[in-house]
Design an enzyme around this catalytic site. Sequence first.
Site, PDB file in Angstrom:
ATOM      1  N   CYS A 148       3.061 -25.937  30.248  1.00  0.00           N
ATOM      2  CA  CYS A 148       4.335 -26.488  30.733  1.00  0.00           C
ATOM      3  C   CYS A 148       5.527 -25.674  30.226  1.00  0.00           C
ATOM      4  CB  CYS A 148       4.450 -27.955  30.358  1.00  0.00           C
ATOM      5  SG  CYS A 148       4.010 -28.316  28.643  1.00  0.00           S
TER       6      CYS A 148
HETATM    7  N1  NAP Z   1       0.659 -33.519  29.086  1.00  0.00           N
HETATM    8  C1  NAP Z   1       1.244 -32.461  29.637  1.00  0.00           C
HETATM    9  O1  NAP Z   1       2.466 -32.479  29.928  1.00  0.00           O
HETATM   10  C2  NAP Z   1       0.470 -31.212  29.920  1.00  0.00           C
HETATM   11  C3  NAP Z   1       1.122 -30.140  30.557  1.00  0.00           C
HETATM   12  C4  NAP Z   1       0.418 -28.967  30.827  1.00  0.00           C
HETATM   13  C5  NAP Z   1      -0.914 -28.868  30.451  1.00  0.00           C
HETATM   14  N2  NAP Z   1      -1.519 -29.895  29.804  1.00  0.00           N
HETATM   15  C6  NAP Z   1      -2.914 -29.709  29.405  1.00  0.00           C
HETATM   16  O2  NAP Z   1      -3.732 -30.537  30.221  1.00  0.00           O
HETATM   17  C7  NAP Z   1      -4.860 -30.993  29.455  1.00  0.00           C
HETATM   18  C8  NAP Z   1      -4.865 -32.528  29.470  1.00  0.00           C
HETATM   19  O3  NAP Z   1      -3.649 -32.960  28.876  1.00  0.00           O
HETATM   20  P1  NAP Z   1      -3.227 -34.500  28.813  1.00  0.00           P
HETATM   21  O4  NAP Z   1      -1.828 -34.505  28.358  1.00  0.00           O
HETATM   22  O5  NAP Z   1      -3.617 -35.172  30.088  1.00  0.00           O
HETATM   23  O6  NAP Z   1      -4.165 -35.010  27.616  1.00  0.00           O
HETATM   24  P2  NAP Z   1      -4.674 -36.505  27.349  1.00  0.00           P
HETATM   25  O7  NAP Z   1      -3.703 -37.481  27.886  1.00  0.00           O
HETATM   26  O8  NAP Z   1      -5.009 -36.540  25.909  1.00  0.00           O
HETATM   27  O9  NAP Z   1      -6.024 -36.587  28.210  1.00  0.00           O
HETATM   28  C9  NAP Z   1      -7.191 -35.868  27.864  1.00  0.00           C
HETATM   29  C10 NAP Z   1      -8.319 -36.278  28.787  1.00  0.00           C
HETATM   30  O10 NAP Z   1      -9.487 -35.525  28.448  1.00  0.00           O
HETATM   31  C11 NAP Z   1     -10.561 -36.444  28.316  1.00  0.00           C
HETATM   32  N3  NAP Z   1     -11.552 -35.908  27.384  1.00  0.00           N
HETATM   33  C12 NAP Z   1     -11.353 -35.518  26.109  1.00  0.00           C
HETATM   34  N4  NAP Z   1     -12.503 -35.055  25.589  1.00  0.00           N
HETATM   35  C13 NAP Z   1     -13.455 -35.196  26.547  1.00  0.00           C
HETATM   36  C14 NAP Z   1     -14.845 -34.917  26.625  1.00  0.00           C
HETATM   37  N5  NAP Z   1     -15.510 -34.405  25.592  1.00  0.00           N
HETATM   38  N6  NAP Z   1     -15.493 -35.175  27.798  1.00  0.00           N
HETATM   39  C15 NAP Z   1     -14.844 -35.704  28.848  1.00  0.00           C
HETATM   40  N7  NAP Z   1     -13.513 -35.990  28.840  1.00  0.00           N
HETATM   41  C16 NAP Z   1     -12.845 -35.737  27.698  1.00  0.00           C
HETATM   42  C17 NAP Z   1      -9.927 -37.717  27.802  1.00  0.00           C
HETATM   43  O11 NAP Z   1     -10.825 -38.778  28.053  1.00  0.00           O
HETATM   44  P3  NAP Z   1     -10.820 -40.136  27.166  1.00  0.00           P
HETATM   45  O12 NAP Z   1      -9.595 -40.899  27.585  1.00  0.00           O
HETATM   46  O13 NAP Z   1     -12.061 -40.785  27.567  1.00  0.00           O
HETATM   47  O14 NAP Z   1     -10.771 -39.704  25.725  1.00  0.00           O
HETATM   48  C18 NAP Z   1      -8.688 -37.744  28.676  1.00  0.00           C
HETATM   49  O15 NAP Z   1      -9.026 -38.193  29.977  1.00  0.00           O
HETATM   50  C19 NAP Z   1      -4.683 -30.421  28.033  1.00  0.00           C
HETATM   51  O16 NAP Z   1      -5.438 -29.252  27.890  1.00  0.00           O
HETATM   52  C20 NAP Z   1      -3.203 -30.128  27.965  1.00  0.00           C
HETATM   53  O17 NAP Z   1      -2.878 -29.097  27.074  1.00  0.00           O
HETATM   54  C21 NAP Z   1      -0.869 -31.083  29.553  1.00  0.00           C
END
Ligand code: NAP
Length: 337
Positions: A148
């Site tokens: 981001c």
């Molecule tokens: N948030 C942002 O603004 C943003 C922007 C750009 C990029 N990103 C990237 O996008 C990715 C997701 O970010 P997020 O903010 O959505 O994170 P998040 O809210 O913490 O969500 C992470 C997701 O991954 C799942 N997960 C974690 N470990 C897992 C496993 N071993 N097997 C299957 N599922 C698993 C979690 O499931 P559970 O709920 O079951 O634990 C949850 O659905 C990250 O790499 C982050 O750096 C995020």
Amino acid sequence: MLKVGIMGASGYAGEELLRILIKHPGVKITALAAKIDTTPIYKLYPWLKGMLDLECGDMKAEELAEKCDCVFLGLPHKVSMGFAPVFLKKGKKVIDLSADFRLRDVGVYEKWYVKHECPEYIKKAVYGLPELYRDEVKKADLIANPGCYPTSIILGCAPLLKERFVDTEYIVCDSKSGVSGAGRVPTQALMFTELQNSFRAYKANEHRHMPEIDQELSCVSGKKIEVNFTPHLVPMERGILSTIYLKLKKEISEKKALELYNDFYKNEYFVRVMGEGVYPDTKNVVRQNFCDIGVRVFPERSMAIVTTAIDNLVKGASGQAVQNMNIMYGLKENMGL
Ligand SMILES: NC(=O)c1ccc[n+]([C@@H]2O[C@H](COP(=O)([O-])OP(=O)(O)OC[C@H]3O[C@@H](n4cnc5c(N)ncnc54)[C@H](OP(=O)(O)O)[C@@H]3O)[C@@H](O)[C@H]2O)c1
């Protein structure tokens, strides 16, 4: 109809993917996975009740692959690299929202993150910033969807850097992000009581997005760049505002700089260059896939100050991921967005 799956559907990026893809006329969402116990998706997201009859849970990657053509990985770094090869080996396209395939030098990745488990796939990945890599995205099987902060900074710098107006030794990026940028996992620092009515910097020149920003700005300029970067956490749900200070080594007026930006982005639906003296505002891009850019130039100080606004979960994550999917499958680039 393209069949798509989402791993990490219970996370913030996953929820944003659902919000976009449920209304996308070219796709059908066919599989959802996360680590949680299997549950109907509408129980996680009541706003989806009556709209999507799928369960979300700990589905095996092989099983998920059978159900879709294209998989979005909204997973933490390290977790993504464990799954991406499974889908690619089965001929599925993968759009990874984590950092696992963004850094082309595995040594740099391992310095900032963890040991890479499948470095051979880094070469196959395309950095999914369509405004710079559209032709490569069209042919890609694996997209490394940009971070981001990097999205907001790279789009803000590219025109002046490409045309060599900038002293590449002096680039200062100051970014402010809404709290959803940190993901859904709760920590004390992210509690409402800790955040409200206050505002702080963190990880100055230590944030993991720095090597990604350096990598891409170096590609644009053809010279090695190391930026100074300070992120800030602001008490709002979403949105990033980046202020970028660029020391100029060649003269340019504000009017000419605006012409340069308008020309550079003239075919880019999702980049909006503001008018003279207008600063972008995060409220104008929230829940949208736009990057708004404001350009000010101060010739007497040899400085340009560029400000950009994006939604971290849309142009900074899931919207850009869908933009990439549209390009990969020959759909209209703004379909569903
Ligand atoms: N948030 C942002 O603004 C943003 C922007 C750009 C990029 N990103 C990237 O996008 C990715 C997701 O970010 P997020 O903010 O959505 O994170 P998040 O809210 O913490 O969500 C992470 C997701 O991954 C799942 N997960 C974690 N470990 C897992 C496993 N071993 N097997 C299957 N599922 C698993 C979690 O499931 P559970 O709920 O079951 O634990 C949850 O659905 C990250 O790499 C982050 O750096 C995020």
